[in-house]
Design a protein around this motif. Structure first.
Motif, mmCIF file in Angstrom:
data_model
loop_
_atom_site.group_PDB
_atom_site.id
_atom_site.type_symbol
_atom_site.label_atom_id
_atom_site.label_comp_id
_atom_site.label_asym_id
_atom_site.label_seq_id
_atom_site.Cartn_x
_atom_site.Cartn_y
_atom_site.Cartn_z
ATOM 1 N N UNK A 197 44.827 41.891 42.454
ATOM 2 C CA UNK A 197 45.137 40.757 43.342
ATOM 3 C C UNK A 197 43.850 40.139 43.879
ATOM 4 N N UNK A 198 42.929 40.978 44.313
ATOM 5 C CA UNK A 198 41.650 40.478 44.846
ATOM 6 C C UNK A 198 40.831 39.774 43.766
ATOM 7 N N UNK A 199 40.840 40.310 42.550
ATOM 8 C CA UNK A 199 40.126 39.655 41.454
ATOM 9 C C UNK A 199 40.742 38.292 41.146
ATOM 10 N N UNK A 200 42.072 38.232 41.170
ATOM 11 C CA UNK A 200 42.754 36.951 40.918
ATOM 12 C C UNK A 200 42.427 35.945 42.014
ATOM 13 N N UNK A 201 42.422 36.395 43.264
ATOM 14 C CA UNK A 201 42.057 35.498 44.371
ATOM 15 C C UNK A 201 40.630 34.969 44.187
ATOM 16 N N UNK A 202 39.713 35.867 43.800
ATOM 17 C CA UNK A 202 38.332 35.442 43.556
ATOM 18 C C UNK A 202 38.286 34.398 42.448
ATOM 19 N N UNK A 253 39.486 31.095 43.761
ATOM 20 C CA UNK A 253 38.467 30.465 44.602
ATOM 21 C C UNK A 253 37.370 29.834 43.760
ATOM 22 N N UNK A 254 36.981 30.541 42.693
ATOM 23 C CA UNK A 254 35.919 30.026 41.832
ATOM 24 C C UNK A 254 36.369 28.774 41.089
#
Length: 178
Positions: free
Chosen positions: A76-81, A84-85
């Motif tokens: 989930x955190x990787x997807x959010x990053x 954002x990118x």
């Protein structure tokens, strides 16, 4: 072998234990990321990146829940990053066909045709879609979802309520639901 023992062994650099943990949780993680991203290529990339981060950070894992919950949190955190990118990911109709229809438990979701479900999921904003997926596809509790997403339980309930309203409205053919 029980998961907590595998985790202990993996923390001691036991490669076979780590491999078994990753293999037994791979399909859960991959299915989650497919539903989240609606993009098989991106889901593959995020799955691999999540697995790598898990291997590199196994010493930081605290046994508070299932290992799959930790992997989903990382994913989930990787997807959010990634979001954002890139500011915004574009989902094509062709990718939606490839998303696996997996373990849907709620009656109202079962009534929506598969193709329509993928289109509706696409329309639900990411922060609300993730709550719906974690609750109704993976049966996480509100507390577990709050921990994964690092936000209050009230926010989780609100996001889920919104997502369900979108699904119900779709089922009723666009009619407003009170």
């Amino acid at each position: 072998m029980e998961e907590h023992l595998l985790v202990k062994m993996a923390k001691r650099q036991d490669k076979k234990a780590m491999e078994k943990l990753l293999q037994s949780n791979y399909s859960i993680l991959k299915g989650y990321l497919l539903k989240m991203t609606l993009n098989p290529t991106l889901a593959d990339d995020l799955t691999q990146e999540t697995m790598l981060k898990a291997v590199l950070n196994i010493s930081k894992y605290e046994h508070r829940g299932k290992f799959s919950t930790w992997l989903i949190t990382i994913g989930t955190n990787l997807h959010r990053d990634q979001l954002r990118k890139n500011k915004r990911l574009v989902y094509s109709e062709e990718h939606m066909e490839l998303v696996d229809h997996h373990n849907i438990e709620e009656e109202f979701i079962k009534k929506i045709e598969y193709g329509n479900l993928m289109k509706v999921l696409k329309e639900i904003p990411e922060e609300k879609r993730v709550v719906l997926i974690l609750k109704h596809y993976y049966d996480y509790s509100y507390l577990e979802i709050a921990e994964i997403l690092d936000c209050p339980i009230g926010t989780i309930r609100s996001r889920l309520h919104y997502a369900i309203k979108v699904l119900q409205k779709t089922m009723k053919g666009g009619e407003d639901i009170e």
